[in-house]
Design a protein around this motif. Structure first.
Motif, PDB file in Angstrom:
ATOM      1  N   ILE A  98     -16.924  -9.896  25.938  1.00 62.60           N
ATOM      2  CA  ILE A  98     -15.857 -10.830  26.287  1.00 62.60           C
ATOM      3  C   ILE A  98     -14.762 -10.715  25.238  1.00 62.60           C
ATOM      4  O   ILE A  98     -14.986 -10.203  24.141  1.00 62.60           O
ATOM      5  N   GLU A  99     -13.579 -11.182  25.588  1.00 64.89           N
ATOM      6  CA  GLU A  99     -12.462 -11.168  24.642  1.00 64.89           C
ATOM      7  C   GLU A  99     -11.452 -12.235  25.027  1.00 64.89           C
ATOM      8  O   GLU A  99     -11.445 -12.726  26.163  1.00 64.89           O
ATOM      9  N   SER A 100     -10.590 -12.583  24.093  1.00 63.50           N
ATOM     10  CA  SER A 100      -9.563 -13.598  24.346  1.00 63.50           C
ATOM     11  C   SER A 100      -8.254 -12.945  24.771  1.00 63.50           C
ATOM     12  O   SER A 100      -7.866 -11.910  24.233  1.00 63.50           O
ATOM     13  N   THR A 101      -7.592 -13.575  25.717  1.00 67.89           N
ATOM     14  CA  THR A 101      -6.272 -13.116  26.152  1.00 67.89           C
ATOM     15  C   THR A 101      -5.156 -13.865  25.434  1.00 67.89           C
ATOM     16  O   THR A 101      -3.984 -13.600  25.670  1.00 67.89           O
ATOM     17  N   ALA A 102      -5.533 -14.796  24.546  1.00 67.55           N
ATOM     18  CA  ALA A 102      -4.529 -15.656  23.909  1.00 67.55           C
ATOM     19  C   ALA A 102      -4.504 -15.541  22.391  1.00 67.55           C
ATOM     20  O   ALA A 102      -3.773 -16.273  21.738  1.00 67.55           O
ATOM     21  N   LYS A 155     -14.963 -19.213  29.995  1.00 74.21           N
ATOM     22  CA  LYS A 155     -13.818 -20.085  30.244  1.00 74.21           C
ATOM     23  C   LYS A 155     -12.565 -19.538  29.568  1.00 74.21           C
ATOM     24  O   LYS A 155     -12.627 -19.042  28.453  1.00 74.21           O
ATOM     25  N   GLN A 156     -11.447 -19.614  30.252  1.00 76.00           N
ATOM     26  CA  GLN A 156     -10.160 -19.174  29.694  1.00 76.00           C
ATOM     27  C   GLN A 156      -9.889 -19.861  28.354  1.00 76.00           C
ATOM     28  O   GLN A 156     -10.252 -21.023  28.182  1.00 76.00           O
ATOM     29  N   PRO A 157      -9.314 -19.139  27.387  1.00 76.96           N
ATOM     30  CA  PRO A 157      -8.678 -17.825  27.521  1.00 76.96           C
ATOM     31  C   PRO A 157      -9.616 -16.633  27.361  1.00 76.96           C
ATOM     32  O   PRO A 157      -9.151 -15.509  27.293  1.00 76.96           O
ATOM     33  N   MET A 158     -10.932 -16.887  27.308  1.00 78.26           N
ATOM     34  CA  MET A 158     -11.867 -15.778  27.244  1.00 78.26           C
ATOM     35  C   MET A 158     -12.022 -15.141  28.615  1.00 78.26           C
ATOM     36  O   MET A 158     -11.988 -15.832  29.640  1.00 78.26           O
ATOM     37  N   ILE A 159     -12.180 -13.831  28.614  1.00 76.87           N
ATOM     38  CA  ILE A 159     -12.426 -13.099  29.858  1.00 76.87           C
ATOM     39  C   ILE A 159     -13.581 -12.132  29.638  1.00 76.87           C
ATOM     40  O   ILE A 159     -13.901 -11.767  28.505  1.00 76.87           O
ATOM     41  N   VAL A 160     -14.195 -11.721  30.721  1.00 82.15           N
ATOM     42  CA  VAL A 160     -15.248 -10.706  30.665  1.00 82.15           C
ATOM     43  C   VAL A 160     -14.591  -9.335  30.614  1.00 82.15           C
ATOM     44  O   VAL A 160     -13.749  -9.018  31.450  1.00 82.15           O
ATOM     45  N   LEU A 200     -11.051  -4.000  24.715  1.00 80.99           N
ATOM     46  CA  LEU A 200     -12.205  -3.114  24.560  1.00 80.99           C
ATOM     47  C   LEU A 200     -11.930  -1.743  25.167  1.00 80.99           C
ATOM     48  O   LEU A 200     -12.268  -0.711  24.574  1.00 80.99           O
ATOM     49  N   TYR A 201     -11.292  -1.729  26.326  1.00 83.51           N
ATOM     50  CA  TYR A 201     -10.972  -0.455  26.969  1.00 83.51           C
ATOM     51  C   TYR A 201      -9.970   0.340  26.127  1.00 83.51           C
ATOM     52  O   TYR A 201     -10.097   1.564  25.982  1.00 83.51           O
ATOM     53  N   GLU A 202      -8.998  -0.341  25.564  1.00 80.20           N
ATOM     54  CA  GLU A 202      -8.005   0.339  24.722  1.00 80.20           C
ATOM     55  C   GLU A 202      -8.664   1.005  23.525  1.00 80.20           C
ATOM     56  O   GLU A 202      -8.257   2.086  23.095  1.00 80.20           O
ATOM     57  N   MET A 203      -9.694   0.370  22.982  1.00 71.58           N
ATOM     58  CA  MET A 203     -10.382   0.934  21.827  1.00 71.58           C
ATOM     59  C   MET A 203     -11.315   2.075  22.218  1.00 71.58           C
ATOM     60  O   MET A 203     -11.367   3.111  21.551  1.00 71.58           O
TER      61      MET A 203
END
Length: 245
Positions: free
Chosen positions: A195-199, A178-183, A155-158
């Motif tokens: 939120i977004e996924s790191t995976a 819950k992982q792989p989701m993060i705030v 989100l920050y990159e966008m």
């Protein structure tokens, strides 16, 4: 390369409804919008996922709290259990295929439930401290409060900024992720705003309604364009793999 983007509708009195603006945005981005009915059979959902290039999960009514092991409390509003069941299965299968997902408002909540998180049924009844007005009394394109975006997130990159204003039309919100989701963003009162996924390739959910900011906000347009770009990349990669087999 024209993409097929699945859009989840809401339902009232057994009638599907979805704001025209969602389809208009997809068409403006040269994608084909496809409204998805609530189907139940596993093989049908599998077929839907196979055909879709991306999933756009829209807003709507409340979520049945029994899906995150709670019973309904005062403040819970209209629920559509059939929608809850369908969207969770659809999201999980899209994640398994690593196909892009963009979820808004109610969509970010069902995305979180589908990935093992939980939520507040009614923030004003469950959180004791003073909260912002998250159900704004203003035009839909009015940006009513600020959010803080975490650096290093998609989100920050966008958005390319740590702080921005958003519109706000909700009384439920995500609580635990819950992982792989993060705030990736919060309001000043601590309410989770994204939120977004790191995976996964691109799995992003926002609590506000970006569709009403699409025409006026550059960051919002970037958000939608990035979603479509990731859908294109996923489709091209899949086609290249098939050609090499």
């Amino acid at each position: 390369m024209q993409l097929l983007i699945g859009i989840t509708p809401n339902m009232k009195d057994d009638q599907y409804n979805v704001a025209q603006i969602h389809s208009d945005i997809m068409e403006d981005l040269d994608a084909i919008p496809f409204i998805l009915p609530y189907v139940e059979k596993e093989k049908t959902i599998d077929s839907v996922v196979t055909k879709l290039d991306g999933l756009y999960v829209t807003g709507g009514d409340d979520i049945d709290p029994t899906f995150f092991n709670e019973e309904p409390i005062e403040g819970l509003r209209y629920i559509i259990r059939k929608r809850d069941m369908f969207e969770q299965k659809l999201i999980q299968k899209m994640l398994q295929q690593n196909k892009p997902i963009f979820a808004i408002c109610r969509g970010v909540q069902i995305l979180n439930i589908a990935t093992g998180g939980d939520m507040y049924q009614h923030i004003y009844g469950q959180i004791k401290k003073q909260l912002l007005q998250h159900e704004q009394c203003a035009n839909r394109n009015h940006q009513s409060h600020f959010i803080t975006i975490k650096e290093g997130t998609i989100l920050y990159e966008m958005m390319q900024k740590k702080r921005m204003k958003v519109n706000s039309f909700h009384h439920q919100a995500n609580r635990k992720v819950k992982q792989p989701m993060i705030v990736s963003a919060t309001a000043s009162d601590g309410i989770i705003e994204a939120i977004e996924s790191t995976a996964h390739n691109f799995v992003v959910g926002v609590q506000w309604h970006p569709e009403f900011l699409y025409e006026t906000d550059i960051g919002t347009r970037t958000l939608y364009k990035t979603f479509i770009k990731k859908c294109e990349e996923r489709k091209r990669s899949s086609e290249n793999r098939r050609h090499t087999l």
